[in-house]
Scaffold this active site. Structure first.
Site, PDB file in Angstrom:
ATOM      1  N   GLY A  58       0.826  -1.198   0.000  1.00 32.30           N
ATOM      2  CA  GLY A  58       0.000   0.000   0.000  1.00 32.30           C
ATOM      3  C   GLY A  58       0.855   1.240   0.000  1.00 32.30           C
ATOM      4  N   ARG A  70      -0.200   6.337   3.958  1.00 31.38           N
ATOM      5  CA  ARG A  70      -1.524   6.594   4.540  1.00 31.38           C
ATOM      6  C   ARG A  70      -2.627   5.821   3.816  1.00 31.38           C
ATOM      7  NH1 ARG A  70      -0.590   8.270   9.550  1.00 31.38           N
ATOM      8  NH2 ARG A  70       0.505  10.271   9.691  1.00 31.38           N
ATOM      9  N   SER A  73      -1.063  -0.673   7.292  1.00 29.38           N
ATOM     10  CA  SER A  73      -0.662  -1.158   8.612  1.00 29.38           C
ATOM     11  C   SER A  73      -1.871  -1.594   9.438  1.00 29.38           C
ATOM     12  CB  SER A  73       0.125  -0.077   9.356  1.00 29.38           C
ATOM     13  OG  SER A  73       1.362   0.177   8.717  1.00 29.38           O
ATOM     14  N   HIS A  94       1.620   4.281  15.962  1.00 29.39           N
ATOM     15  CA  HIS A  94       1.625   2.832  15.749  1.00 29.39           C
ATOM     16  C   HIS A  94       1.690   2.093  17.091  1.00 29.39           C
ATOM     17  CE1 HIS A  94       2.194   2.059  11.316  1.00 29.39           C
ATOM     18  NE2 HIS A  94       2.258   3.377  11.363  1.00 29.39           N
ATOM     19  N   ARG A 152      -1.602   1.790  18.980  1.00 28.47           N
ATOM     20  CA  ARG A 152      -2.588   0.869  18.414  1.00 28.47           C
ATOM     21  C   ARG A 152      -2.346  -0.571  18.818  1.00 28.47           C
ATOM     22  NH1 ARG A 152      -2.222   3.155  12.929  1.00 28.47           N
ATOM     23  NH2 ARG A 152      -1.257   1.182  12.325  1.00 28.47           N
ATOM     24  N   GLU A 210      13.080  -4.657  17.446  1.00 30.49           N
ATOM     25  CA  GLU A 210      13.554  -3.699  16.469  1.00 30.49           C
ATOM     26  C   GLU A 210      14.797  -4.243  15.774  1.00 30.49           C
ATOM     27  OE1 GLU A 210      14.153   0.056  18.316  1.00 30.49           O
ATOM     28  OE2 GLU A 210      12.066   0.281  18.960  1.00 30.49           O
TER      29      GLU A 210
END
Length: 622
Positions: free
Chosen positions: A13, A16, A20, A55, A58, A67
C-alpha cells in the site's frame, strides 16, 4: 506452515493507505504477536516520532516489540528462529531496504540479502504478515539515491510476493487480494483429543457449510407503542410500508447503500458557539460539567446556539436472534418475554418510556446463523435490512420525533457486537466480551467461554476476508445489526440526532461510519454504562459519554433513565439570561424586564450623536 495452510501474507500500500491497520487486523485473533519494527533513525524528527508513537498506541498490550534498526540480517534471523506457534508482524520492509542500502554497509551484496529474506519467509513455520510500501505507482524519483531505493524496494516486493501465500493491496483503506491461497482442511486429529474451549489455535474444521439463505422478511412491521399513563396500549403502525418522503439516497441519483455516501453534517459553528455562550449565562458555581457535551451536541444538530430539549423521542428497539455459541447462556424464553413487554408498553422499558413521554418502535429482525460456522446471512438480506432501518428513521421523522434512541436486545447480541468491534478495530475480543449474568446476579463463566470461542472462531474464519461494512454485516453482524446501521444512515439523512445505548448501537455506529462517515456526528452516548465493549467502541467513534454513573440496564433503559437530566441541561441555554456581571451597561440583553425605564428626554446621547453635535474645537481636543 501453519496447520490450515495459511502462513504468510504480504500487505502492500501507499503512504496513509491503511496498510498497517489492515495488517494488524489480520493477526487480531492471535493471543500474542511479535511486532518487528524496522524503522531507522528519526530521533531528531518530531513528525517521524509521532508516527511511530501512533503505531505503538494501536498495539495491544499482549504484543511484544522487536527492532531490527540498522541490522537487516536480524530480520532474516528472526524468521529463521520463529516457532510454529508464533505470529509475527513486520512493519515495514521500506525500513529494512533503507538499512540494506545504508552506505556504511557498502560494498555489500544487496541481492543476496533479498534472496535470503525471501527464503526465510518461504521456510518460516510461524504465521507471518509483512507490510511494505508499493512504489510502482509513484513518480520516478529524480535523484540517484531515490531511484536506487525504489528499484531495491520494488525488487524486494516482487521476491516476497512470490514467496508469500497471499498478497493484498490496500488503497484508501480498502484491501484487494492480488494473490490468495485457499485454506484446506488439516488432517483429522485423534478422536480422543478435544481442543480446549479457549485454545489459541483455530479449531480443525472441514470445508465450511454454505451460508444460510435467509429470505428478506419484507412483511416485518415494528410495533410502535405510544406513551400513556398508566401503561399505554400497544398501537400498530405500518412504518415499513406506509408512504414516506423520497429518500435523499434516491434523490441524489444513487440506487444502493454503499461506502462513500454523502450525508449531511451538523453545524460546525453552532455547537462551539453554544458551549461558549454557556459560560456566560446566569448559573451558580462552575457550570454544568460534562452535561455541556449534550448541549453542544444538541446545538450542532439543531443549528442554533439556543437548542431546545428533546421533547419527542422514539425508542427504536431492534430484537435480534443469533445462533451458535454467541447465544450461549441466554434463555430465549426470557428474551421473548422482554420483547413482548416492550411491544405491549409494559415492563421496565414501558415504564421508563411512559415517564419521559417517549414511544417505542419494536422491530423483530430475521434470525442470523452461527458466526463461527460461516456467513450469518446473505447479501440480499443485508441490503433489505439496511433499507428497513432507513425507513424506520424516515417514519420517526415523519411522525415529528426530534430524536431517536437506538438500542437492541435478543440472543447473542453482545457476542456479535464484540466480534464486530474486533473485526473493525483490532480490539481483543476476550477483553471486550461481557460476562454472562444469570437471573439472581450469578455469572455463567462456562457460557462466557463458549461465546469467546465462537468469536475467536469467527475471527479466524474471516481473517483473509474483506472487512468492508456490508462484508462485516454478512459475515458477523446479521440482519438486526444491519437494521440498526440503516437507522443511523436514515437519521443522518433526515438530520435527526441519535442517542446510542448498549452494544448494538455502538456496533452499528462502527459499521455505519464505513458507509458514511457523517453518521457518527449525529450520535451521542448519554450514559457509558459498565461494559468495556461500549466504552471502547465509543472511544473509536470519538464519542465521549455525557454521564458515567455506572448504570447496567441495557436495552435502551440506560438512556431513558438519564434522558430527563439531559433535557433539563439542554433547555437551560435558552431559558436563562446572561449573568448580570458580564453585561457592559444597563439595558443589555439579559437584564430583568423589571428594570426602571429611562425617559427619552433624559437619555444620554450616544457617542456618534455627541461627536456630531460637538464643536470642531472640542472634537479636536478630545
Amino acid at each position: 506452515m501453519s496447520e490450515d495452510r495459511w502462513n504468510t501474507v504480504l500487505v502492500l500500500g501507499g503512504i496513509r493507505s491503511g496498510k498497517s491497520a489492515f495488517a494488524e487486523a489480520l493477526v487480531a485473533d492471535a493471543p500474542s504477536v511479535r511486532y518487528v519494527a524496522t524503522a531507522v533513525g528519526g530521533e531528531d524528527d518530531p513528525e517521524w516520532r509521532d508516527r511511530i508513537e501512533a503505531h505503538q498506541r494501536r498495539r495491544p498490550q499482549s504484543w511484544s516489540t522487536e527492532e531490527t534498526a540498522g541490522d537487516p540480517a536480524r530480520l532474516t534471523a528472526l524468521l529463521t528462529e520463529a516457532k510454529p506457534d508464533d505470529t509475527l508482524l513486520i512493519d515495514d520492509l521500506g525500513g529494512w531496504v533503507a538499512s540494506v542500502l545504508d552506505p556504511a554497509r557498502q560494498p555489500q551484496d544487496d541481492e543476496a540479502e533479498v534472496t535470503a529474506l525471501a527464503g526465510a519467509v518461504r521456510a518460516c513455520p510461524a504465521r507471518l504478515v509483512l507490510v511494505s510500501p508499493e512504489v510502482g505507482l509513484s513518480l520516478v524519483p529524480v535523484t540517484p539515491v531515490g531511484r536506487a531505493f525504489a528499484d531495491a524496494l520494488g525488487t524486494t516486493n516482487q521476491a516476497l510476493a512470490e514467496a508469500c501465500d497471499s498478497v493484498a493491496l490496500v488503497v484508501a483503506g480498502q484491501p484487494t487480494w492480488l494473490k490468495r491461497t485457499a485454506p484446506v482442511a488439516r488432517e483429522t486429529a485423534s478422536p480422543s483429543r478435544q481442543p480446549a474451549v479457549l485454545s489459541p489455535a483455530p479449531p480443525a474444521v472441514a470445508a465450511p457449510p454454505p451460508p444460510p439463505v435467509l429470505t428478506p422478511d419484507t412483511t416485518a412491521e415494528p410495533t410502535v407503542v405510544l406513551p400513556a399513563a398508566p401503561a399505554p396500549e400497544p398501537v400498530r403502525a405500518d412504518v415499513l410500508t406506509e408512504s414516506t418522503m423520497t429518500l435523499p439516497l434516491v434523490a441524489s441519483g444513487l440506487t444502493e447503500i454503499k461506502p462513500g455516501m454523502d450525508l449531511p453534517m451538523p453545524s460546525s459553528d453552532a455547537g462551539p458557539d453554544a458551549r461558549e455562550r454557556l459560560t456566560g449565562i446566569d448559573l451558580p458555581g462552575a457550570g454544568l460539567g460534562p452535561l455541556a457535551e449534550a448541549i453542544e451536541f444538541a446545538a450542532a444538530t439543531q443549528d442554533t446556539t439556543t437548542p431546545r430539549s428533546w421533547d419527542s423521542v422514539r425508542l427504536v428497539l431492534i430484537a435480534g436472534r443469533h445462533g451458535g455459541g454467541a447465544a450461549a447462556g441466554t434463555d430465549p424464553f426470557d428474551v421473548e418475554r422482554r420483547v413482548a413487554e416492550a411491544e405491549a408498553g409494559t415492563g421496565l422499558l414501558g415504564r421508563l418510556a411512559g415517564q419521559v413521554g417517549a414511544d417505542i418502535a419494536v422491530l423483530r429482525a430475521t434470525e442470523a446463523g452461527a458466526m463461527e460456522d460461516g456467513p450469518v446471512t446473505d447479501e440480499a438480506t443485508v441490503e433489505a435490512a439496511l433499507r428497513d432501518g432507513w425507513r424506520l428513521a424516515d417514519a420517526a421523522a415523519d411522525a415529528g420525533r426530534d430524536a431517536i434512541l437506538l438500542a437492541g436486545l435478543g440472543t447473542g447480541v453482545e457476542a456479535v457486537a464484540t466480534a464486530v468491534l474486533a473485526a473493525t478495530t483490532g480490539a481483543e475480543p476476550v477483553a471486550m466480551l461481557p460476562r454472562v449474568m444469570l437471573p439472581g446476579g450469578r455469572f455463567d463463566d462456562n457460557a462466557w467461554m463458549v461465546r469467546c470461542a465462537a468469536v475467536r472462531d469467527a475471527m479466524h474464519r474471516i481473517r483473509q476476508e474483506p472487512r468492508g461494512a456490508t462484508d462485516v454485516l454478512r459475515e458477523l453482524g446479521g440482519p438486526d445489526l444491519a437494521v440498526a446501521t440503516g437507522v443511523l444512515l436514515g437519521a443522518a439523512a433526515r438530520r435527526i440526532p441519535v442517542l446510542l445505548d448498549g452494544p448494538l448501537g455502538i456496533a452499528a455506529g462502527l459499521v455505519a461510519r464505513d458507509l458514511a462517515a457523517q453518521t457518527r456526528h449525529w450520535c451521542v452516548l448519554p450514559e457509558a454504562g459498565t461494559l468495556a465493549l461500549v466504552k471502547q467502541g465509543a472511544d473509536v467513534l470519538g464519542l465521549a459519554p455525557v454521564l458515567e454513573i455506572g448504570l447496567d440496564l441495557g436495552e435502551g433503559a440506560n438512556a431513558l433513565t438519564v434522558l430527563p437530566v439531559l433535557r433539563t441541561a439542554v433547555g437551560l441555554l435558552s431559558a436563562l439570561p446572561v449573568h448580570p456581571a458580564l453585561l457592559a451597561e444597563h439595558g443589555d440583553a439579559g437584564l430583568s424586564d423589571e428594570a426602571e425605564p429611562v425617559a427619552d428626554d433624559e437619555a444620554e446621547p450616544d457617542s456618534e450623536t455627541a461627536d456630531d453635535e460637538a464643536e470642531p474645537g472640542e472634537r479636536a481636543g478630545a
